[in-house]
Design an enzyme around this catalytic site. Structure first.
Site, PDB file in Angstrom:
ATOM      1  N   CYS A  48       0.830  -1.198   0.000  1.00 58.12           N
ATOM      2  CA  CYS A  48       0.000   0.000   0.000  1.00 58.12           C
ATOM      3  C   CYS A  48       0.870   1.256   0.000  1.00 58.12           C
ATOM      4  O   CYS A  48       1.748   1.409   0.856  1.00 58.12           O
ATOM      5  CB  CYS A  48      -0.915  -0.020   1.227  1.00 58.12           C
ATOM      6  N   CYS A  51       0.373   3.326   3.468  1.00 58.57           N
ATOM      7  CA  CYS A  51       0.729   2.817   4.795  1.00 58.57           C
ATOM      8  C   CYS A  51       2.038   3.448   5.284  1.00 58.57           C
ATOM      9  O   CYS A  51       2.905   3.805   4.487  1.00 58.57           O
ATOM     10  CB  CYS A  51       0.883   1.288   4.754  1.00 58.57           C
ATOM     11  N   HIS A 111      -4.356   0.404   7.915  1.00 65.30           N
ATOM     12  CA  HIS A 111      -4.784   0.133   6.540  1.00 65.30           C
ATOM     13  C   HIS A 111      -6.235  -0.345   6.474  1.00 65.30           C
ATOM     14  O   HIS A 111      -6.908  -0.185   5.470  1.00 65.30           O
ATOM     15  CB  HIS A 111      -3.842  -0.949   5.977  1.00 65.30           C
ATOM     16  N   ASN A 151     -13.359   9.771  -1.875  1.00 65.89           N
ATOM     17  CA  ASN A 151     -14.005   8.761  -2.704  1.00 65.89           C
ATOM     18  C   ASN A 151     -13.746   7.431  -2.028  1.00 65.89           C
ATOM     19  O   ASN A 151     -12.589   7.059  -1.830  1.00 65.89           O
ATOM     20  CB  ASN A 151     -13.404   8.722  -4.115  1.00 65.89           C
ATOM     21  N   SER A 159      -9.784   1.284  -5.234  1.00 72.87           N
ATOM     22  CA  SER A 159      -9.555  -0.113  -4.859  1.00 72.87           C
ATOM     23  C   SER A 159      -8.737  -0.220  -3.576  1.00 72.87           C
ATOM     24  O   SER A 159      -8.747  -1.246  -2.923  1.00 72.87           O
ATOM     25  CB  SER A 159      -8.832  -0.845  -5.990  1.00 72.87           C
ATOM     26  N   HIS A 162      -7.201   1.642   2.227  1.00 73.93           N
ATOM     27  CA  HIS A 162      -6.575   2.517   3.240  1.00 73.93           C
ATOM     28  C   HIS A 162      -7.380   3.814   3.334  1.00 73.93           C
ATOM     29  O   HIS A 162      -7.610   4.481   2.329  1.00 73.93           O
ATOM     30  CB  HIS A 162      -5.123   2.816   2.866  1.00 73.93           C
ATOM     31  N   HIS A 164      -8.473   7.295   3.283  1.00 76.03           N
ATOM     32  CA  HIS A 164      -7.823   8.526   2.840  1.00 76.03           C
ATOM     33  C   HIS A 164      -8.786   9.393   2.059  1.00 76.03           C
ATOM     34  O   HIS A 164      -9.794   8.913   1.535  1.00 76.03           O
ATOM     35  CB  HIS A 164      -6.595   8.213   1.977  1.00 76.03           C
ATOM     36  N   GLN A 166      -8.872  13.429  -0.282  1.00 81.82           N
ATOM     37  CA  GLN A 166      -8.050  14.297  -1.113  1.00 81.82           C
ATOM     38  C   GLN A 166      -8.430  15.748  -0.873  1.00 81.82           C
ATOM     39  O   GLN A 166      -9.531  16.038  -0.413  1.00 81.82           O
ATOM     40  CB  GLN A 166      -8.235  13.955  -2.589  1.00 81.82           C
TER      41      GLN A 166
HETATM   42 ZN   LIG Z   1      -2.354   1.120   3.659  1.00 81.81          ZN
END
Ligand SMILES: [Zn+2]
Length: 348
Positions: A48, A51, A111, A151, A159, A162, A164, A166
């Site tokens: 990832c 991470c 994650h 999103n 996909s 994790h 997150h 923007q």
């Molecule tokens: Zn991650």
């Protein structure tokens, strides 16, 4: 012809900018396949790029962060160094540099967590980052508007699980905000009242669509919902930007976000996909006291594996056709427990 075109192009019919960022075609795509949901997600993934401690495609390595972590997007749609030597297009077309800033915010080092599974203090930290980042990007002369968004889920093309979001700082005002600003100013001029405050009052008077309410915040399926499970989360006080929230209001907002995202996950006992933008006033220094900051959740699913496709009316006409009743969908969400199904004792 150079196909790596990177610029903004004016849409003369819609009167809005289109960001053309064809240089991003090479950005990494972790091609996990659809239908992989239900697999155990590990708390750390060596593959990832979000991470802690891992390398990103730019070659930079993430620090061993323990809370939130913000970095400049390695494949930005807008940036301070976007090309400026643009070929002028023929009349009536216009273009200009995609000047701005794009950042990524990791919500948590874990994650395998999402907002719904993060404790309220950790969600509050995300709210604080939105506040800092909006303030920070607003200070740049080229940035007219800051859009924080998330999103989430494969249904909206993400996909990597994790957690997150923007942050875009752009050199124009996003169309949705422009429309909301005009409506808010007109309403203020006609009634002397703030439009969103009137929306909150109408929702409170009805009551059927409210999912969460405390002293400072409210969450509801709006009367005019365009998506089946659309939810607005808002402070009760009218403030134009997230950074104008007092500490108690930010904490309340974090609790409301927790409540709503938990209900979403509990609906079908799955990690619930959505697009979540923060609606904030522009940051160009003008007077936006009529604008009411809020957060919208636009979930693409109508049923566990049934997408709401944007089609003729939505893409072609620009207006939504909803097959569901906002009151009924709100009733479904209201009936759910406010404890995440994975946190429960296993009993229903
Ligand atoms: Zn991650």
């Amino acid at each position: 012809m150079d196909e790596r075109v990177w610029e903004e192009r004016w849409h003369p019919l819609r009167e809005e900018w289109v960001i053309i960022a064809a240089h991003r075609q090479g950005r990494p795509w972790s091609g996990e396949t659809l239908g992989a949901s239900g697999d155990e997600i590990p708390p750390y993934s060596p593959d990832c790029y979000l991470c802690p401690g891992n390398a990103r495609s730019s070659g930079q390595r993430n620090p061993d962060y323990t809370g939130t972590f913000v970095f400049d997007n390695d494949h930005p749609g807008m940036a301070p160094d976007a090309p400026t030597d643009l070929a002028p297009p023929p009349y009536p077309y216009r273009n200009r540099p995609a000047n701005g800033c794009a950042r990524v915010i990791c919500y948590n080092p874990r994650h395998d967590l999402t907002l719904a599974e993060m404790p309220v203090p950790d969600i509050l930290e995300v709210v604080r980052v939105w506040q800092q980042q909006t303030r920070d990007l607003a200070g740049r002369p080229e940035v007219k508007h800051v859009l924080c968004f998330e999103n989430k889920g494969q249904a909206v093309g993400v996909s990597n699980p994790h957690p997150h979001g923007q942050i875009y700082g752009v050199n124009f005002v996003f169309k949705t905000i422009e429309t909301e600003l005009e409506a808010s100013w007109r309403h203020l001029g006609e009634t002397g009242r703030e439009l969103f405050a009137d929306i909150i009052r109408a929702e409170q008077a009805d009551g059927r669509r409210i999912l969460y309410e405390d002293e400072c915040s409210i969450a509801f399926v709006p009367y005019f919902a365009r998506y089946a499970y659309e939810v607005y989360v808002a402070p009760k006080r009218t403030v134009p930007h997230v950074y104008a929230l007092a500490d108690s209001e930010a904490e309340s907002l974090a609790r409301a976000l927790k409540d709503v995202t938990v209900r979403f996950d509990n609906l079908w006992r799955m990690s619930f996909p959505y697009v979540m933008p923060l609606h904030q006033a522009p940051t160009d220094g003008a007077d936006y006291r009529a604008f009411h900051f809020f957060i919208a959740f636009h979930p693409p699913l109508r049923q566990p594996h049934l997408l709401k496709y944007l089609a003729g009316p939505e893409i072609g006409g620009g207006n939504f056709l909803s097959d569901t009743s906002p009151e009924q969908k709100a009733a479904e969400l209201r009936a759910l427990p406010s404890v995440h199904y994975k946190e429960g004792s296993g009993t229903e």
